[in-house]
Each structure stands twice: as structure tokens, then as C-alpha cells.
Enzyme design. Structure first.
Site, PDB file in Angstrom:
ATOM      1  N   HIS A   1       0.813  -1.223   0.000  1.00 40.03           N
ATOM      2  CA  HIS A   1       0.000   0.000   0.000  1.00 40.03           C
ATOM      3  C   HIS A   1       0.843   1.268   0.000  1.00 40.03           C
ATOM      4  O   HIS A   1       0.360   2.342  -0.390  1.00 40.03           O
ATOM      5  CB  HIS A   1      -0.944   0.004   1.208  1.00 40.03           C
ATOM      6  CG  HIS A   1      -2.191   0.803   0.985  1.00 40.03           C
ATOM      7  ND1 HIS A   1      -2.249   1.887   0.125  1.00 40.03           N
ATOM      8  CD2 HIS A   1      -3.434   0.700   1.514  1.00 40.03           C
ATOM      9  CE1 HIS A   1      -3.459   2.406   0.135  1.00 40.03           C
ATOM     10  NE2 HIS A   1      -4.208   1.698   0.971  1.00 40.03           N
TER      11      HIS A   1
ATOM     12  N   SER B   1     -24.279  11.495  -1.078  1.00 36.28           N
ATOM     13  CA  SER B   1     -23.783  10.686  -2.189  1.00 36.28           C
ATOM     14  C   SER B   1     -23.981   9.206  -1.892  1.00 36.28           C
ATOM     15  O   SER B   1     -24.291   8.804  -0.760  1.00 36.28           O
ATOM     16  CB  SER B   1     -22.296  10.960  -2.403  1.00 36.28           C
ATOM     17  OG  SER B   1     -21.556  10.524  -1.266  1.00 36.28           O
ATOM     18  N   THR B   2     -23.795   8.381  -2.916  1.00 35.99           N
ATOM     19  CA  THR B   2     -23.874   6.934  -2.719  1.00 35.99           C
ATOM     20  C   THR B   2     -22.866   6.479  -1.676  1.00 35.99           C
ATOM     21  O   THR B   2     -23.172   5.628  -0.829  1.00 35.99           O
ATOM     22  CB  THR B   2     -23.619   6.205  -4.051  1.00 35.99           C
ATOM     23  OG1 THR B   2     -24.673   6.527  -4.969  1.00 35.99           O
ATOM     24  CG2 THR B   2     -23.583   4.691  -3.857  1.00 35.99           C
TER      25      THR B   2
ATOM     26  N   ASP C   1     -12.045  -8.408 -18.063  1.00 32.14           N
ATOM     27  CA  ASP C   1     -12.190  -9.591 -18.916  1.00 32.14           C
ATOM     28  C   ASP C   1     -10.887  -9.842 -19.663  1.00 32.14           C
ATOM     29  O   ASP C   1     -10.550  -9.135 -20.613  1.00 32.14           O
ATOM     30  CB  ASP C   1     -13.351  -9.361 -19.896  1.00 32.14           C
ATOM     31  CG  ASP C   1     -13.558 -10.523 -20.856  1.00 32.14           C
ATOM     32  OD1 ASP C   1     -12.838 -11.540 -20.746  1.00 32.14           O
ATOM     33  OD2 ASP C   1     -14.446 -10.413 -21.726  1.00 32.14           O
TER      34      ASP C   1
END
Length: 517
Positions: free
Chosen positions: A176, A337-338, A459
């Protein structure tokens, strides 16, 4: 290796098939033959001692027989990984702290490589790739170890695990202090792009368009544009890697105006002596950020649909209006907000499930600065940590009150709105002091991931992942947030780790709360 589980976990034997090192694709024309260094910034040093970030991508593929896996899937993943690393040399390097340097640096030298573990699991694929409650340590056999010592730390480790005739998983373990989630997502997208679109050359040399990109990045570290004269070889049938997937290593855009870097390093040096009992410059990380490790914990994933979020926004706003009416204050506005709604609702449900209102809650979250109006501006493809830490602190009983979601959402809202006014790093030094002086028993929590990473669009050529899990939340005492798998509904996936009885209570509260609110 054989993983050890409680009686409730199914037997799961993971066999290591291969341990290998994947180096950046080499050519006489590219920079993988040259030593490359990159200093940490003050936004990196904040995370110097945090446990590595761990994520697992589960791909369902019934055609993944051992033969197909070894002859087609694995070679393509390995070769495209080698080519993707051409533009991401620090990922193949190591974090070190030279005696003559005031700060740690990332060092890449020729022949450095990324550790890649190839494994095979006898577990039922449907269990780890589901959202159901299961023991936290069940994910561990699919996660490689990131090599970290007192003097040197790897940046990236990978593991690809085959579930015969069911699918496979790809696990990413990252340091990190070197890269944040946005940088990790950029690398994954670059690897995916190359794997899916690039027919690799027979002589195993990196395609010329990759060599050109790598040279542009390393020879122009300030991010200046280079001449785009399209003189690269397109015989492989691939378009050039999109510009947004070419990292910028320009450190001049990061300004430590508050002098936070040395505060971070001094704080971690003290932690080295007191907690790790090691040298002040030791690069070893803390094993866990919580009071204990993953033992005895379970993990599960929950979802909020777009309709759920709309419902929460309407209800929280109604509760907030009632609070303002009681206070006779009609001037405040909420930033619902979400992110704010998801965190507030999840934390309120967690605290109710844990059930001890006498303790305090210290919740850390980060704000990405790449999209902010800063001077100088930070490019969207900046490599490294580019996040400002913030926190919400409150007594647990507030989360548990009838209007607890609205009260906590208000605190999030005030902090987020205030950042633009006060500055993103206001109070950063004081936050370290607060962390060091938290009362015993304080619920110190964090958040990992983002709904903007688009992990579910990864993908490699065999379909999008069935499940993405941020596995390290059992070590970092965090909740995880990702976009919903369908990617179009605006929903959120929430991962968390609790004791079993707490998780069962949380599940009931979380689901029923959306009906009752």
C-alpha cells in the site's frame, strides 16, 4: 499447502503447481534493462506500515480443464503480464530505505521480477465465489505472500489458482505504500487490455507500441507529451494501449505543503520500536490493524441496488429535516452521495449488530485527489498513492439511535464539503496523534476499494469475473466497496468481516432495515 479451517468450513486442499518469477518483457530498445528509482511521497508514507492490499478475482469457466489451463490460459496470462510490466517497472522492483536517503524509495534493477504462484484447488468453486457467509480464512489459500523484511519489500505478488473444470482465480497482493487502489486498477486494466487484444510475437519480445510507451513514460517523467507519429508496428493486430493506461511517474505534482511526510515517518519509526520491536527504518508491516487477526471471523458480501440507495436518500433526508426542525436550523444541506449513504447505513447496522454503545468509533476513509482542482493538477494516470485521509469519530450509541444513519451521514457530509474549503490535508498531523491515543476498545475501522475501479469489467478474454473480493479487510479492519457486478444499475457491493453471531445479526438488520425505513 493445506489450509486449516474450523469444523464449519469444507475441506480445501490447495496444491502449489509452480512458483515462478515474471520479469518485464526485455528488449534492447526498452527501459527494463536500466535501473529505475522512484521516491515515496508523503501520501505514500502514510501507508508504510499497513498490511498489504489483497484482492481476488474469480472467473467461472467450465472449459478450464487442467489441459486447457496449462496449454492456453496460463501461457497467455504469463506472457501478457510480462508485457504489461514494461510500463509498470516499479511493480517488479522493491521498496528499500537506503541509509543515505531520508525517505524510502522504490528501486527497479534489470532482472527484477514479480512473484507468481500457480496453484490448483479442490474446493467447490461456488463457495468462495459467492456472497454467502463463510469463514474469513477460507480465502487465504488463494492469496500469495508478499515478501517483506526489515530491509526490502516486494511491491506486487500474484497467484493464479485453477478450479478444474469450474474456473480460476487471480489474486493481487500489493504494497500500500507504493500504490493505491486506483493505480492497481490501472495496472489490471492494462494487463487485461494486452491479454485480450494483443497477439504476442513468436520471439517473445514486447510489441513495439509497448516499447514506445515505456520509453515515453521514463524519458519524460514530467508528463510532457511526446510526438505521436504512429511509427510503431501494428502487425500484431492490436491498437496502441490507451493513454489512460500508461502511468505517470511525475513526482513534481505532489506538494507536501503541510510538512506531513516526516510526521508520517517519525510516527512509523516509533511504531517500529514499540510494536514490531525492530529498527526505526524497518520496512516490516503491521500484521493486522485490528485488535486481533482473522481467526474466528466470517466474511460476507451484501448489496445495495440503485433503488435501495434512492430509498435511503429519501428516508435519511426526511430524518435530517426532522432533526433540523427540532434544532430550529433550516440552513444546513446534506451531501448524500452513494458513498455517504452506503457507509452510514453499513456502519449503523454494524454497530447495532455488535451491540455495545459505550465504545467509540473511529472510521477512516480516503478521497482520491486525481480529479480535484489542485495546483499543480495531478493526472488521472498518476502512479502511486494519491489519496487524502479523513475520518469520522463518534460514540457507537449514536450509530445505534433511531436516526443514527442520518446523524452519521451528516458528519460524513460536513467533512466532505469542508475539505474543499479547509484543504484536503487539514488536520493530517493531528489525525496521527488521535490514532496513537485511541482508547482501548475503540472500533477503529476503514474502507477499502471504490465503486469507480470497474473491477468487474476485467475480462482477460474468458469473460468478466463472477466475483471480486477484497480479501484483506480481515487484516485491516475495513469494509470494502465495489460497483455491483452488472455494472449498469449503479448499485454497490459491500464486503465485511465480523464474528459469526454479529454477522448473522447484521444480515438481518441490513436486509430488514431497507424494508422498515
Amino acid at each position: 499447502m493445506t489450509s486449516s479451517f474450523s469444523s464449519m468450513a469444507p475441506p480445501n486442499s490447495v496444491k502449489i503447481l509452480e512458483l515462478c518469477q515474471v520479469a518485464p518483457a526485455c528488449s534492447s530498445n526498452n527501459q527494463s534493462n536500466t535501473e529505475f528509482t522512484l521516491p515515496l511521497t508523503f501520501m505514500d508514507t502514510l501507508w508504510l506500515k499497513f498490511p498489504p492490499a489483497e484482492s481476488i478475482f474469480f472467473y467461472e469457466l467450465t472449459e478450464s480443464s487442467p489441459t486447457v489451463f496449462k496449454s492456453i490460459i496460463l501461457p497467455k496470462l504469463k506472457k501478457s503480464l510480462s508485457h504489461a510490466l514494461v510500463n509498470f517497472l516499479p511493480l517488479a522492483g522493491n521498496l528499500i530505505w537506503p541509509q543515505d536517503s531520508p525517505i524510502p524509495i522504490i528501486l527497479y534493477t534489470p532482472n527484477d521480477a514479480v512473484s507468481l504462484t500457480i496453484a490448483e484447488s479442490s474446493a467447490e468453486f461456488g463457495r468462495p465465489s459467492s456472497n454467502e457467509i463463510r469463514e474469513a480464512i477460507e480465502s487465504h489459500p488463494y492469496i500469495p505472500e508478499l515478501c517483506i523484511s526489515d530491509t526490502k519489500a516486494s511491491v506486487l505478488a500474484l497467484q493464479i489458482t485453477l478450479f478444474p473444470n469450474k474456473g480460476f482465480s487471480i489474486s493481487f497482493v500489493t504494497h500500500h505504500a507504493v500504490l493505491d487502489g486506483k493505480t492497481t486498477a490501472m495496472f489490471i486494466k492494462a494487463w487485461v487490455y494486452i491479454c485480450k487484444h494483443q497477439e504476442l510475437e513468436k520471439n517473445d519480445q514486447p510489441p513495439l507500441f509497448l516499447l514506445k510507451n515505456a520509453l515515453s513514460v521514463l524519458e519524460h517523467p514530467t508528463g510532457n507529451e511526446v510526438d505521436d507519429d504512429n511509427d510503431f508496428d501494428t502487425s500484431s493486430g492490436s491498437d496502441i494501449v490507451p493513454d489512460e493506461l500508461i502511468p505517470s511517474f511525475d513526482r513534481s505534482v505532489i506538494k507536501d505543503v503541510a510538512g506531513i511526510e516526516m510526521a508520517h515517518l517519525n510516527y512509523w519509526s516509533v511504531m517500529n520500536e514499540l510494536v514490531l520491536k525492530s529498527d526505526r527504518r524497518s520496512l516490516k508491516v503491521l500484521p493486522n490493524m485490528g485488535e486481533s487477526g482473522p481467526s474466528g471471523l466470517v466474511r460476507a458480501t451484501f448489496g445495495l441496488s440503485r433503488e435501495d440507495i434512492k430509498f435511503l436518500r429519501k428516508k435519511v433526508q426526511s430524518q435530517f429535516d426532522s432533526i433540523l426542525k427540532e434544532e430550529q436550523n433550516h440552513s444546513k444541506e446534506m451531501h448524500l452521495s452513494t458513498f455517504v449513504l452506503t457507509c452510514a447505513y453499513t456502519l449503523a447496522s454494524m454497530m447495532k449488530a455488535i451491540g455495545d454503545g459505550s465504545k467509540k468509533v473511529f472510521f477512516l476513509f480516503s478521497v482520491d485527489l486525481r480529479s480535484r482542482s489542485l495546483d499543480p493538477p495531478i493526472p488521472n494516470n498518476y502512479f502511486g498513492n494519491c489519496i487524502a485521509g479523513q475520518h469520522v469519530a463518534a460514540e457507537a450509541r449514536i450509530f445505534m439511535e433511531e436516526n443514527g444513519v442520518a446523524m452519521i451521514a451528516e458528519r460524513f457530509s460536513e467533512i466532505i464539503k469542508g475539505m474543499e474549503i479547509r484543504g484536503f490535508f487539514e488536520g493530517a498531523k493531528e489525525r496521527l496523534v488521535d490514532l496513537a491515543s485511541l482508547e482501548p476498545g475503540t472500533h477503529c475501522l476503514g474502507v477499502a476499494g471504490s465503486t469507480r475501479f470497474d473491477f468487474y469489467r476485467s475480462d482477460f478474454g474468458w469473460g468478466e469475473p463472477k466475483k471480486v473480493e477484497i480479501a484483506s479487510i480481515d487484516r485491516t479492519n475495513s469494509i470494502s466497496l465495489l460497483e455491483s457486478r452488472d455494472g449498469i444499475t449503479g448499485g454497490v457491493e459491500i464486503g465485511l468481516v465480523l464474528k459469526r453471531h454479529e454477522m448473522e445479526t447484521f444480515a438481518s438488520l441490513f436486509v430488514n432495515g431497507l424494508k422498515d425505513y
